[in-house]
Each structure stands twice: as C-alpha cells, then as structure tokens.
Scaffold this motif. Structure first.
Motif, PDB file in Angstrom:
ATOM      1  N   GLU A   1       0.862  -1.182   0.000  1.00  0.00           N
ATOM      2  CA  GLU A   1       0.000   0.000   0.000  1.00  0.00           C
ATOM      3  C   GLU A   1       0.897   1.231   0.000  1.00  0.00           C
ATOM      4  N   VAL A   2       0.639   2.116  -0.945  1.00  0.00           N
ATOM      5  CA  VAL A   2       1.464   3.306  -1.140  1.00  0.00           C
ATOM      6  C   VAL A   2       0.873   4.504  -0.409  1.00  0.00           C
ATOM      7  N   LEU A   3      -0.445   4.603  -0.431  1.00  0.00           N
ATOM      8  CA  LEU A   3      -1.111   5.817   0.037  1.00  0.00           C
ATOM      9  C   LEU A   3      -2.570   5.513   0.271  1.00  0.00           C
ATOM     10  N   GLN A   4      -3.179   6.237   1.205  1.00  0.00           N
ATOM     11  CA  GLN A   4      -4.632   6.185   1.317  1.00  0.00           C
ATOM     12  C   GLN A   4      -5.156   7.598   1.417  1.00  0.00           C
ATOM     13  N   ILE A   5      -6.316   7.808   0.809  1.00  0.00           N
ATOM     14  CA  ILE A   5      -6.924   9.135   0.730  1.00  0.00           C
ATOM     15  C   ILE A   5      -8.393   9.021   1.098  1.00  0.00           C
ATOM     16  N   ASP A   6      -8.853   9.899   1.961  1.00  0.00           N
ATOM     17  CA  ASP A   6     -10.276   9.977   2.292  1.00  0.00           C
ATOM     18  C   ASP A   6     -10.935  11.011   1.395  1.00  0.00           C
ATOM     19  N   HIS A   7     -12.140  10.694   0.922  1.00  0.00           N
ATOM     20  CA  HIS A   7     -12.863  11.615   0.045  1.00  0.00           C
ATOM     21  C   HIS A   7     -14.360  11.509   0.319  1.00  0.00           C
ATOM     22  N   ASP A   8     -15.026  12.661   0.337  1.00  0.00           N
ATOM     23  CA  ASP A   8     -16.476  12.710   0.524  1.00  0.00           C
ATOM     24  C   ASP A   8     -17.157  13.027  -0.785  1.00  0.00           C
TER      25      ASP A   8
ATOM     26  N   SER B   1     -18.940   8.382   1.495  1.00  0.00           N
ATOM     27  CA  SER B   1     -17.533   8.753   1.681  1.00  0.00           C
ATOM     28  C   SER B   1     -16.712   7.495   1.427  1.00  0.00           C
ATOM     29  N   ILE B   2     -15.472   7.716   1.002  1.00  0.00           N
ATOM     30  CA  ILE B   2     -14.597   6.581   0.706  1.00  0.00           C
ATOM     31  C   ILE B   2     -13.216   6.798   1.316  1.00  0.00           C
ATOM     32  N   THR B   3     -12.545   5.704   1.557  1.00  0.00           N
ATOM     33  CA  THR B   3     -11.101   5.715   1.770  1.00  0.00           C
ATOM     34  C   THR B   3     -10.529   4.948   0.590  1.00  0.00           C
ATOM     35  N   LEU B   4      -9.724   5.630  -0.206  1.00  0.00           N
ATOM     36  CA  LEU B   4      -9.105   5.030  -1.384  1.00  0.00           C
ATOM     37  C   LEU B   4      -7.708   4.555  -1.010  1.00  0.00           C
ATOM     38  N   HIS B   5      -7.458   3.267  -1.206  1.00  0.00           N
ATOM     39  CA  HIS B   5      -6.174   2.645  -0.870  1.00  0.00           C
ATOM     40  C   HIS B   5      -5.439   2.348  -2.174  1.00  0.00           C
ATOM     41  N   LEU B   6      -4.291   2.984  -2.374  1.00  0.00           N
ATOM     42  CA  LEU B   6      -3.486   2.794  -3.578  1.00  0.00           C
ATOM     43  C   LEU B   6      -2.377   1.787  -3.302  1.00  0.00           C
ATOM     44  N   PHE B   7      -2.279   0.779  -4.183  1.00  0.00           N
ATOM     45  CA  PHE B   7      -1.278  -0.278  -4.046  1.00  0.00           C
ATOM     46  C   PHE B   7      -0.391  -0.359  -5.279  1.00  0.00           C
ATOM     47  N   GLN B   8       0.883  -0.654  -5.041  1.00  0.00           N
ATOM     48  CA  GLN B   8       1.768  -1.097  -6.110  1.00  0.00           C
ATOM     49  C   GLN B   8       1.395  -2.544  -6.396  1.00  0.00           C
ATOM     50  N   CYS B   9       1.357  -2.916  -7.670  1.00  0.00           N
ATOM     51  CA  CYS B   9       0.999  -4.282  -8.068  1.00  0.00           C
ATOM     52  C   CYS B   9       2.112  -4.916  -8.877  1.00  0.00           C
ATOM     53  N   HIS B  10       2.180  -6.221  -8.772  1.00  0.00           N
ATOM     54  CA  HIS B  10       3.045  -7.016  -9.635  1.00  0.00           C
ATOM     55  C   HIS B  10       2.129  -7.765 -10.596  1.00  0.00           C
ATOM     56  N   TRP B  11       2.362  -7.602 -11.881  1.00  0.00           N
ATOM     57  CA  TRP B  11       1.575  -8.259 -12.908  1.00  0.00           C
ATOM     58  C   TRP B  11       1.994  -9.720 -12.956  1.00  0.00           C
TER      59      TRP B  11
ATOM     60  N   LEU C   1      -9.819  12.378 -14.460  1.00  0.00           N
ATOM     61  CA  LEU C   1      -9.749  11.456 -13.334  1.00  0.00           C
ATOM     62  C   LEU C   1     -10.682  11.930 -12.223  1.00  0.00           C
ATOM     63  N   PRO C   2     -11.265  11.009 -11.451  1.00  0.00           N
ATOM     64  CA  PRO C   2     -12.085  11.410 -10.302  1.00  0.00           C
ATOM     65  C   PRO C   2     -11.233  12.186  -9.292  1.00  0.00           C
ATOM     66  N   PRO C   3     -11.872  13.046  -8.487  1.00  0.00           N
ATOM     67  CA  PRO C   3     -11.116  13.866  -7.525  1.00  0.00           C
ATOM     68  C   PRO C   3     -10.146  13.084  -6.636  1.00  0.00           C
TER      69      PRO C   3
ATOM     70  N   LEU D   1      -7.041  12.116  -8.645  1.00  0.00           N
ATOM     71  CA  LEU D   1      -6.174  13.274  -8.918  1.00  0.00           C
ATOM     72  C   LEU D   1      -5.211  13.508  -7.762  1.00  0.00           C
ATOM     73  N   ARG D   2      -5.690  13.283  -6.557  1.00  0.00           N
ATOM     74  CA  ARG D   2      -4.858  13.501  -5.370  1.00  0.00           C
ATOM     75  C   ARG D   2      -3.749  12.455  -5.235  1.00  0.00           C
ATOM     76  N   LEU D   3      -3.826  11.365  -6.008  1.00  0.00           N
ATOM     77  CA  LEU D   3      -2.786  10.333  -5.993  1.00  0.00           C
ATOM     78  C   LEU D   3      -1.597  10.693  -6.879  1.00  0.00           C
ATOM     79  N   LEU D   4      -1.799  11.619  -7.815  1.00  0.00           N
ATOM     80  CA  LEU D   4      -0.783  11.878  -8.836  1.00  0.00           C
ATOM     81  C   LEU D   4       0.592  12.254  -8.288  1.00  0.00           C
ATOM     82  N   PRO D   5       0.704  13.130  -7.281  1.00  0.00           N
ATOM     83  CA  PRO D   5       2.060  13.428  -6.783  1.00  0.00           C
ATOM     84  C   PRO D   5       2.804  12.178  -6.305  1.00  0.00           C
ATOM     85  N   ALA D   6       2.124  11.280  -5.606  1.00  0.00           N
ATOM     86  CA  ALA D   6       2.778  10.055  -5.129  1.00  0.00           C
ATOM     87  C   ALA D   6       3.158   9.159  -6.309  1.00  0.00           C
TER      88      ALA D   6
END
Length: 140
Positions: free
Chosen positions: A68-75, A80-90, A116-118, A121-126
């Motif tokens: 898991e790289v990052l998580q972001i809360d969004h309303d 409301s959601i918590t978005l969990h971003l993961f690095q994946c191996h194909w 991209l959904p809001p 978009l907040r994931l882009l810097p990471a």
C-alpha cells in the motif's frame, strides 16, 4: 442520517514505464472518468484480496498487491470513501476490458491529461514520485 463509508482499492500495474488506467462505463458512478483499476472491498475481504479480485473481474488479468502506497479519504454527496493505492506485480494475463469501457497504458506524466475522479487526482504526486524512483523498472 450518516452516509455510507466504503473502502476502495486502486492498483498501479506497470508495463514499460507506463501505468494501466481504465475508463468507467456508461451507467456507472463517474461514467466517462478514467481511473486506476480496483474497486470496493467486500465484508471480510482484505484490501489486497479486494484489489486482486477486482482486477481479475474487470480486466481478466492476475496481479499481486505488493504494497500500500497511500490512502486518501474523500467525501461524495451520498457516500464517503477511503481510497487505498497499491503497487501491483503483474502475474499473468492480457488486460481485457470486461468491467470497464476501455483501457490504456499511460506515462505517469500524461495522467494529468485524463479526466480522473477527484480522489485519483490527489494520488498523482505520489505516482510521479514512484515513477521517478522505480516506475521504469516495474513489471513489464
């Protein structure tokens, strides 16, 4: 009345320094937006298992959620959601748009040109930071 809170996964699948994104189908929430593949966590399911299942169902490909790289809360208005971003191996399979309208492999620096959904978009810097340090060496 409180609105529902969902845990949602998104995966970074790499090929030749590009990231896989998918187009949300007509009739879905945020139809016409591009996103990183993934989806809603089911009760009793780990976030990693959720991501691996969603990508298998939507794209007919197998990935392993690595980290898991990052998580972001969004309303949103109705949830409301918590978005969990993961690095994946194909692991295997050719991405095929089963649960999405289209898919594309995109250079990280070109992601800003896509609608991209809001929270995405907040994931882009990471993602840009990851691409600088390891993106070009990700699974091909």
């Amino acid at each position: 009345m409180s609105k529902p809170h969902l845990h949602v996964t998104a995966g970074l699948a790499w090929k030749g320094g590009k990231i896989l994104i998918t187009l949300r189908p007509e009739g879905s929430h945020l139809a016409g937006y591009w996103e990183f593949p993934g989806g809603k966590q089911e009760p009793g399911e780990s976030l990693e298992a959720c991501l691996e299942r969603e990508i298998r169902e939507e794209l007919a490909m197998e990935v392993k959620a690595i980290q898991e790289v990052l998580q972001i809360d969004h309303d949103y208005e109705n949830k409301s959601i918590t978005l969990h971003l993961f690095q994946c191996h194909w692991v295997k399979g050719t991405p095929t748009p089963l649960g999405c309208a289209e898919l594309r492999w995109v250079k990280p620096e070109d992601l800003a040109h896509y609608r991209l959904p809001p929270p995405d978009l907040r994931l882009l810097p990471a993602i840009h930071e990851l691409a600088k340090t390891s993106g070009s060496s990700q699974s091909d």
